[in-house]
Write an enzyme that holds these catalytic residues in place. Structure first.
Site, PDB file in Angstrom:
ATOM      1  N   SER A  63      13.366 -20.476 -19.351  1.00 39.26           N
ATOM      2  CA  SER A  63      14.204 -19.980 -20.444  1.00 39.26           C
ATOM      3  C   SER A  63      13.993 -20.700 -21.769  1.00 39.26           C
ATOM      4  O   SER A  63      14.443 -20.196 -22.798  1.00 39.26           O
ATOM      5  CB  SER A  63      15.675 -20.137 -20.070  1.00 39.26           C
ATOM      6  OG  SER A  63      16.216 -18.908 -19.724  1.00 39.26           O
ATOM      7  N   LYS A  66      12.700 -18.740 -24.612  1.00 40.99           N
ATOM      8  CA  LYS A  66      13.467 -17.671 -25.262  1.00 40.99           C
ATOM      9  C   LYS A  66      13.623 -17.846 -26.783  1.00 40.99           C
ATOM     10  O   LYS A  66      13.414 -16.905 -27.535  1.00 40.99           O
ATOM     11  CB  LYS A  66      14.812 -17.479 -24.555  1.00 40.99           C
ATOM     12  CG  LYS A  66      14.598 -16.873 -23.160  1.00 40.99           C
ATOM     13  CD  LYS A  66      15.832 -16.830 -22.279  1.00 40.99           C
ATOM     14  CE  LYS A  66      15.409 -16.282 -20.904  1.00 40.99           C
ATOM     15  NZ  LYS A  66      16.449 -16.383 -19.889  1.00 40.99           N
ATOM     16  N   TYR A 188       7.649 -10.728 -19.377  1.00 41.63           N
ATOM     17  CA  TYR A 188       8.702 -11.754 -19.381  1.00 41.63           C
ATOM     18  C   TYR A 188       8.452 -12.794 -18.274  1.00 41.63           C
ATOM     19  O   TYR A 188       8.603 -13.996 -18.502  1.00 41.63           O
ATOM     20  CB  TYR A 188      10.063 -11.060 -19.222  1.00 41.63           C
ATOM     21  CG  TYR A 188      11.200 -11.998 -18.946  1.00 41.63           C
ATOM     22  CD1 TYR A 188      11.777 -12.748 -19.974  1.00 41.63           C
ATOM     23  CD2 TYR A 188      11.689 -12.162 -17.658  1.00 41.63           C
ATOM     24  CE1 TYR A 188      12.822 -13.628 -19.709  1.00 41.63           C
ATOM     25  CE2 TYR A 188      12.727 -13.038 -17.387  1.00 41.63           C
ATOM     26  CZ  TYR A 188      13.287 -13.766 -18.411  1.00 41.63           C
ATOM     27  OH  TYR A 188      14.302 -14.650 -18.153  1.00 41.63           O
ATOM     28  N   TYR A 240      23.648 -21.331 -21.658  1.00 42.56           N
ATOM     29  CA  TYR A 240      24.259 -20.430 -20.659  1.00 42.56           C
ATOM     30  C   TYR A 240      25.778 -20.389 -20.854  1.00 42.56           C
ATOM     31  O   TYR A 240      26.257 -20.362 -21.994  1.00 42.56           O
ATOM     32  CB  TYR A 240      23.893 -20.875 -19.235  1.00 42.56           C
ATOM     33  CG  TYR A 240      22.408 -21.007 -18.995  1.00 42.56           C
ATOM     34  CD1 TYR A 240      21.570 -19.897 -19.107  1.00 42.56           C
ATOM     35  CD2 TYR A 240      21.831 -22.220 -18.667  1.00 42.56           C
ATOM     36  CE1 TYR A 240      20.213 -19.998 -18.870  1.00 42.56           C
ATOM     37  CE2 TYR A 240      20.467 -22.328 -18.423  1.00 42.56           C
ATOM     38  CZ  TYR A 240      19.667 -21.217 -18.534  1.00 42.56           C
ATOM     39  OH  TYR A 240      18.334 -21.336 -18.311  1.00 42.56           O
ATOM     40  N   VAL A 258      15.689 -23.047 -16.141  1.00 40.17           N
ATOM     41  CA  VAL A 258      15.941 -23.313 -14.726  1.00 40.17           C
ATOM     42  C   VAL A 258      14.961 -24.297 -14.088  1.00 40.17           C
ATOM     43  O   VAL A 258      15.213 -24.782 -12.993  1.00 40.17           O
ATOM     44  CB  VAL A 258      15.968 -22.018 -13.881  1.00 40.17           C
ATOM     45  CG1 VAL A 258      17.185 -21.185 -14.203  1.00 40.17           C
ATOM     46  CG2 VAL A 258      14.689 -21.224 -14.063  1.00 40.17           C
TER      47      VAL A 258
END
Ligand code: GLU
Length: 426
Positions: A63, A66, A188, A240, A258
């Site tokens: 992530s 992102k 992705y 998150y 993660v």
């Protein structure tokens, strides 16, 4: 050893024993990570890299990709169009939530999977291969070196990624994803499987903190207004469902992933990254959250914290001979926080006499020193003494104390003149 590395080492040492958290295992290949891997890297605006712990372990970016792909979409489409297609709201949801607006299917949060998958599809390209090539080039420009894909993690992620495919199909049926769902999910997965080290992540974070210009390579990876938007989204959405508390306690734009990577950017100061695979209940790496909490407090990094106008801190750095003695003098003013402290340390390095001599650190115009910089300066003065120099600090207050259980290795005076005259007498 320099004092910035010293303070990273200290944080690292204190937190290595922390055994809380679980290594992510919903992607089988991620479960093979070593829970004891723990590295910290910091890259300053001057392009200096500081490291502590295991900083060479490669891991997948997950992530943490992102914000950078969001930056690429911003530069392709402009902020208005990106916002029309992907929201910028901290959804308070876990990373894999179905977090879509009721009527439009627009994903709310670009820093969790649904919004990130939609963002990946926004990257301009003729087809999926070209889209991924541009994403990899963008991540590499931020890192300052060519990155590659961990094919094993990619295969594992693609084999078990049904929930992400489902998110893509849901958005496609609602009209908010206008690309092919399978192809988009696959791009992705590749984006999440790009391999980095914690040092790469620190350079990437520092590039955002530096207005989009990579402070190591000098390359402008993204335009300054886009870097600002990315930092803003990281500040509100980057952690998150722990994002709100993070902004309260640590107060830095950040993004976790993660695989245990976490980046944080202190605007105009530095980028920092931590890698430690065990995650807390919100999916954030336990040791990284603790490390950033400590750093933020010690160096006064909270973005809402108002240190007042930033003036030049180091106002003089000179070396001269007096009565046959080589004397270095560094003069500072204002409040010593991280950036000011780093500048002061470099100035001391520059004017330290080459053979054992005298050094005066003139802090008479300094009004405050944060705990991190105070400990760091004590270490610098100890190091001067170890190398045979004699050092004096001139200050109105006792800003700098000897480390616990250690003798003070420098003289203290109220004025610069007293310190200088000591240099010619002592
Ligand atoms: N590849 C991961 C997923 O989408 C990334 C998740 C994350 O790091 O939050 O499941």
């Amino acid at each position: 050893m320099d004092p910035v590395t010293d303070s990273l080492n200290e944080v690292h040492r204190r937190l290595s024993g922390l055994r809380d958290g679980q290594v992510a295992d919903y992607i089988p290949q991620l479960a093979t990570a070593d829970p004891d891997d723990f590295g910290i890297a910091l890259v300053s605006m001057a392009g200096h890299t500081y490291r502590a712990g295991r900083t060479d372990t490669p891991f997948t970016v997950q992530s943490v990709s992102k914000p950078f792909v969001y930056a690429l979409a911003l530069s392709d489409l402009g902020p208005a169009e990106v916002l029309r297609r992907v929201g910028a709201e901290p959804s308070g949801n876990p990373f894999n939530a179905i977090s879509l607006e009721r009527d439009t299917g627009r994903p709310a949060n670009p820093m969790i999977n649904a919004g990130a998958i939609a963002t990946t599809a926004l990257v301009r390209a003729d087809g999926p291969a070209e889209r991924f090539r541009r994403i990899l080039a963008c991540l590499s420009a931020f890192a300052g070196r060519p990155l590659d894909v961990d094919e094993d993690v990619y295969a594992s992620e693609a084999a078990t990624g049904d929930r992400n495919r489902a998110l893509a199909y849901l958005m496609h049926s609602a009209g908010s994803l206008r690309a092919d769902p399978e192809e988009t999910a696959d791009t992705y997965f590749r984006q999440c499987s790009v391999r980095v080290t914690v040092v790469d992540l620190a350079v990437m974070a520092a590039t955002l903190a530096n207005g989009g210009r990579n402070p190591v390579t000098g390359v402008q990876a993204v335009a300054e207004p886009d870097a600002v938007r990315v930092l803003a989204v990281m500040a509100t959405c980057g952690m998150y469902d722990g994002a709100g508390e993070w902004l309260l306690d640590v107060g830095l734009p950040a993004k976790s992933g993660v695989s245990g990577g976490l980046i944080a950017a202190s605007p105009a100061r530095f980028g920092i990254a931590v890698h430690s695979p065990p995650l807390d209940g919100s999916g954030n790496p336990v040791r990284a959250v603790a490390a950033l909490g400590e750093m933020s407090e010690r160096f006064g990094l909270h973005i809402m914290h108002g240190p007042g106008l930033r003036a030049t801190t180091v106002t003089g750095a000179e070396r001269f001979e007096r009565d046959g003695r080589a004397i270095g003098v560094v003069t500072a003013q204002g409040i010593l926080e991280f950036t000011e402290f780093e500048a002061l340390v470099h100035a001391v390095g520059e004017v330290t006499p080459s053979a054992p001599g005298w050094m005066v650190v003139d802090l008479t115009a300094v009004t405050g020193v944060l705990p991190g910089p105070a400990a760091g300066l004590a270490a610098v003065l100890d190091d001067l003494a170890d190398r045979g120099h004699r050092a004096a600090v001139a200050a109105q207050e006792t800003f700098i104390e000897a480390g616990e259980g250690r003798p003070r290795t420098w003289e203290m005076f109220r004025t610069r003149e007293e310190a200088l005259s000591w240099c010619t007498r002592a």
